[in-house]
Write a protein that holds these residues in place. Structure first.
Motif, mmCIF file in Angstrom:
data_model
loop_
_atom_site.group_PDB
_atom_site.id
_atom_site.type_symbol
_atom_site.label_atom_id
_atom_site.label_comp_id
_atom_site.label_asym_id
_atom_site.label_seq_id
_atom_site.Cartn_x
_atom_site.Cartn_y
_atom_site.Cartn_z
ATOM 1 N N TYR A 49 1.065 -1.345 0.027
ATOM 2 C CA TYR A 49 0.097 0.077 -0.177
ATOM 3 C C TYR A 49 0.821 1.145 -0.012
ATOM 4 C CZ TYR A 49 -3.784 -3.073 1.290
ATOM 5 O OH TYR A 49 -4.945 -4.085 1.430
ATOM 6 N N GLU A 50 0.585 2.161 -0.672
ATOM 7 C CA GLU A 50 1.284 3.539 -0.816
ATOM 8 C C GLU A 50 0.640 4.456 0.342
ATOM 9 O OE1 GLU A 50 2.701 6.045 -4.224
ATOM 10 O OE2 GLU A 50 0.697 6.665 -3.787
ATOM 11 N N ALA A 51 1.262 5.090 1.360
ATOM 12 C CA ALA A 51 0.684 5.866 2.290
ATOM 13 C C ALA A 51 1.369 7.337 2.330
ATOM 14 C CB ALA A 51 0.607 5.305 3.645
ATOM 15 N N GLY A 52 0.780 8.426 2.702
ATOM 16 C CA GLY A 52 1.610 9.808 3.016
ATOM 17 C C GLY A 52 1.880 9.489 4.415
ATOM 18 N N ILE A 53 2.878 10.568 4.731
ATOM 19 C CA ILE A 53 3.404 10.289 6.136
ATOM 20 C C ILE A 53 3.579 11.780 6.625
ATOM 21 C CG2 ILE A 53 5.899 10.590 5.157
ATOM 22 C CD1 ILE A 53 6.498 8.584 7.574
ATOM 23 N N VAL A 54 2.742 11.868 7.977
ATOM 24 C CA VAL A 54 2.727 13.252 8.437
ATOM 25 C C VAL A 54 4.198 13.760 8.922
ATOM 26 C CG1 VAL A 54 1.740 14.654 10.184
ATOM 27 C CG2 VAL A 54 0.346 12.920 8.927
ATOM 28 N N LEU A 55 4.759 14.601 8.493
ATOM 29 C CA LEU A 55 5.955 15.157 8.932
ATOM 30 C C LEU A 55 6.115 16.555 9.239
ATOM 31 C CD1 LEU A 55 8.068 13.603 6.203
ATOM 32 C CD2 LEU A 55 7.900 12.476 8.381
ATOM 33 N N THR A 56 6.858 17.137 10.342
ATOM 34 C CA THR A 56 7.014 18.384 10.780
ATOM 35 C C THR A 56 8.039 18.955 9.741
ATOM 36 O OG1 THR A 56 8.913 17.857 12.395
ATOM 37 C CG2 THR A 56 6.630 17.594 13.058
ATOM 38 N N GLY A 57 8.315 20.503 9.910
ATOM 39 C CA GLY A 57 9.350 20.962 9.153
ATOM 40 C C GLY A 57 10.491 20.481 8.963
ATOM 41 N N SER A 58 11.303 20.165 10.204
ATOM 42 C CA SER A 58 12.655 19.813 10.355
ATOM 43 C C SER A 58 12.862 18.577 9.859
ATOM 44 C CB SER A 58 13.148 19.982 11.841
ATOM 45 O OG SER A 58 12.391 19.322 12.806
ATOM 46 N N GLU A 59 11.586 17.736 10.019
ATOM 47 C CA GLU A 59 11.740 16.229 9.464
ATOM 48 C C GLU A 59 11.755 16.245 8.028
ATOM 49 O OE1 GLU A 59 9.324 13.719 12.821
ATOM 50 O OE2 GLU A 59 8.065 14.756 11.595
ATOM 51 N N ILE A 60 11.022 16.966 7.193
ATOM 52 C CA ILE A 60 10.816 17.113 5.938
ATOM 53 C C ILE A 60 12.316 17.499 5.267
ATOM 54 C CG2 ILE A 60 9.906 19.261 5.422
ATOM 55 C CD1 ILE A 60 9.048 16.064 3.513
ATOM 56 N N LYS A 61 13.100 18.396 6.126
ATOM 57 C CA LYS A 61 14.189 18.996 5.576
ATOM 58 C C LYS A 61 15.241 17.901 5.490
ATOM 59 C CE LYS A 61 13.534 23.549 5.051
ATOM 60 N NZ LYS A 61 14.064 24.378 3.995
ATOM 61 N N ASN A 63 13.408 21.605 16.654
ATOM 62 C CA ASN A 63 14.029 20.214 15.995
ATOM 63 C C ASN A 63 13.060 19.077 16.627
ATOM 64 O OD1 ASN A 63 15.655 18.954 14.058
ATOM 65 N ND2 ASN A 63 17.468 20.090 14.943
ATOM 66 N N HIS A 64 13.019 18.006 15.786
ATOM 67 C CA HIS A 64 12.330 17.001 16.200
ATOM 68 C C HIS A 64 13.088 15.769 16.963
ATOM 69 C CE1 HIS A 64 14.356 15.901 12.243
ATOM 70 N NE2 HIS A 64 14.016 14.720 12.830
ATOM 71 N N ASN A 65 12.152 15.053 17.352
ATOM 72 C CA ASN A 65 12.739 13.668 18.140
ATOM 73 C C ASN A 65 13.053 12.597 16.894
ATOM 74 O OD1 ASN A 65 13.513 11.390 19.376
ATOM 75 N ND2 ASN A 65 11.454 11.304 20.799
ATOM 76 N N PRO A 66 14.308 12.207 16.752
ATOM 77 C CA PRO A 66 14.511 11.220 15.559
ATOM 78 C C PRO A 66 13.497 9.895 15.590
ATOM 79 C CG PRO A 66 16.556 12.054 16.465
ATOM 80 C CD PRO A 66 15.510 12.447 17.442
ATOM 81 N N THR A 67 13.208 9.419 16.698
ATOM 82 C CA THR A 67 12.522 8.260 16.685
ATOM 83 C C THR A 67 10.998 8.452 16.892
ATOM 84 O OG1 THR A 67 13.343 7.790 18.833
ATOM 85 C CG2 THR A 67 14.712 6.706 17.032
ATOM 86 N N ILE A 71 6.459 3.029 13.629
ATOM 87 C CA ILE A 71 7.210 3.059 14.646
ATOM 88 C C ILE A 71 8.834 2.926 14.336
ATOM 89 C CG2 ILE A 71 7.505 2.021 17.072
ATOM 90 C CD1 ILE A 71 4.777 2.971 17.027
ATOM 91 N N ASN A 72 9.626 3.227 15.257
ATOM 92 C CA ASN A 72 10.888 3.052 15.110
ATOM 93 C C ASN A 72 11.665 3.275 13.841
ATOM 94 O OD1 ASN A 72 13.253 2.108 16.457
ATOM 95 N ND2 ASN A 72 13.046 0.032 15.941
ATOM 96 N N SER A 73 10.973 4.363 12.938
ATOM 97 C CA SER A 73 11.793 4.899 11.748
ATOM 98 C C SER A 73 12.613 6.116 12.508
ATOM 99 C CB SER A 73 10.842 5.262 10.716
ATOM 100 O OG SER A 73 10.109 6.378 11.465
ATOM 101 N N HIS A 74 13.876 6.267 11.713
ATOM 102 C CA HIS A 74 14.874 7.201 12.259
ATOM 103 C C HIS A 74 15.264 8.271 11.121
ATOM 104 C CE1 HIS A 74 18.627 9.006 13.281
ATOM 105 N NE2 HIS A 74 18.130 8.575 14.459
ATOM 106 N N ILE A 75 14.698 9.365 11.481
ATOM 107 C CA ILE A 75 14.828 10.592 10.636
ATOM 108 C C ILE A 75 15.747 11.404 11.506
ATOM 109 C CG2 ILE A 75 13.816 12.552 9.627
ATOM 110 C CD1 ILE A 75 11.142 10.843 9.222
ATOM 111 N N SER A 76 17.010 11.738 10.847
ATOM 112 C CA SER A 76 18.001 12.542 11.663
ATOM 113 C C SER A 76 17.794 13.819 11.827
ATOM 114 C CB SER A 76 19.428 12.283 10.835
ATOM 115 O OG SER A 76 19.819 11.065 10.675
ATOM 116 N N LEU A 77 18.307 14.568 13.066
ATOM 117 C CA LEU A 77 18.162 15.619 13.319
ATOM 118 C C LEU A 77 18.318 16.596 12.180
ATOM 119 C CD1 LEU A 77 19.206 15.707 16.910
ATOM 120 C CD2 LEU A 77 16.744 15.944 16.186
ATOM 121 N N TYR A 78 17.880 17.671 11.851
ATOM 122 C CA TYR A 78 18.203 18.680 10.992
ATOM 123 C C TYR A 78 18.864 19.877 11.521
ATOM 124 C CZ TYR A 78 18.011 21.833 7.151
ATOM 125 O OH TYR A 78 18.117 22.964 5.947
#
Length: 128
Positions: free
Chosen positions: A26-38, A76-80, A62-69
Motif C-alpha cells: 500500500y502507498e501511504a502519505g506520512i505526516v512530517l514536521t518542518g525539520s523532519e521533511i528537511k 527540532n524533532h525527536n529522530p525516533t 514506529i522506530n523509523s529514524h529521521i536524523s536531526l536537521y
C-alpha cells in the motif's frame, strides 16, 4: 514504482523482502514536521528496523529514524518519534483486520517522493 518517472527514492528496506513474505503493498502519505521533511529531502532516513501498528484507529510508523536537521534550532524533532501514516479509512480498516485477525505484519519497504510529497510503501507481510 519509485525511482521511475516522477518518483525519487529516499530510503529502502532491503531486509524486508529477505525476512518476510510480502503479500501486498500500500502507498501511504506520512505526516512530517518542518525539520523532519528537511532531513528527508537530504536523505537522512533509516527505515530498516521500523514497522507499522494500529493505534486509536490509525496506522502509525514506529522506530523509523529521521536524523536531526542541523540548521533547525529550538523546533527540532525527536529522530525516533511515531509518525502517523495517511491512508483511506477503508484501507486502514482492511489493514487492521489483516494484522489483528490473520496475524500479518506491516513493514515499510521504501520511502520516496511522489509529486513533491513524501510517501511510504507499506507491505502486508508474514515472517519467514
Amino acid at each position: 514504482m519509485p525511482g521511475s518517472g516522477n518518483h525519487k527514492l529516499i530510503a529502502s528496506n532491503r531486509r524486508a523482502r529477505y525476512n518476510y513474505n510480502v503479500l501486498e503493498t500500500y502507498e501511504a502519505g506520512i505526516v512530517l514536521t518542518g525539520s523532519e521533511i528537511k532531513s528527508v529531502r537530504a536523505g537522512k532516513v533509516n527505515i530498516a528496523d521500523s514497522y507499522a501498528v494500529e493505534k486509536d484507529g490509525e496506522i502509525v510508523l514506529i522506530n523509523s529514524h529521521i536524523s536531526l536537521y542541523r540548521q533547525s534550532s529550538y523546533s527540532n524533532h525527536n529522530p525516533t518519534d511515531e509518525r502517523k501514516l495517511l491512508l483511506a479509512k477503508k484501507e486502514i480498516n482492511k489493514l487492521i483486520g489483516k494484522v489483528n485477525i490473520e496475524g500479518f505484519s506491516l513493514v515499510p519497504t521504501r520511502m520516496y517522493f511522489k509529486k513533491g510529497k513524501a510517501k511510504i510503501e507499506i507491505a502486508v507481510a508474514k515472517g519467514k
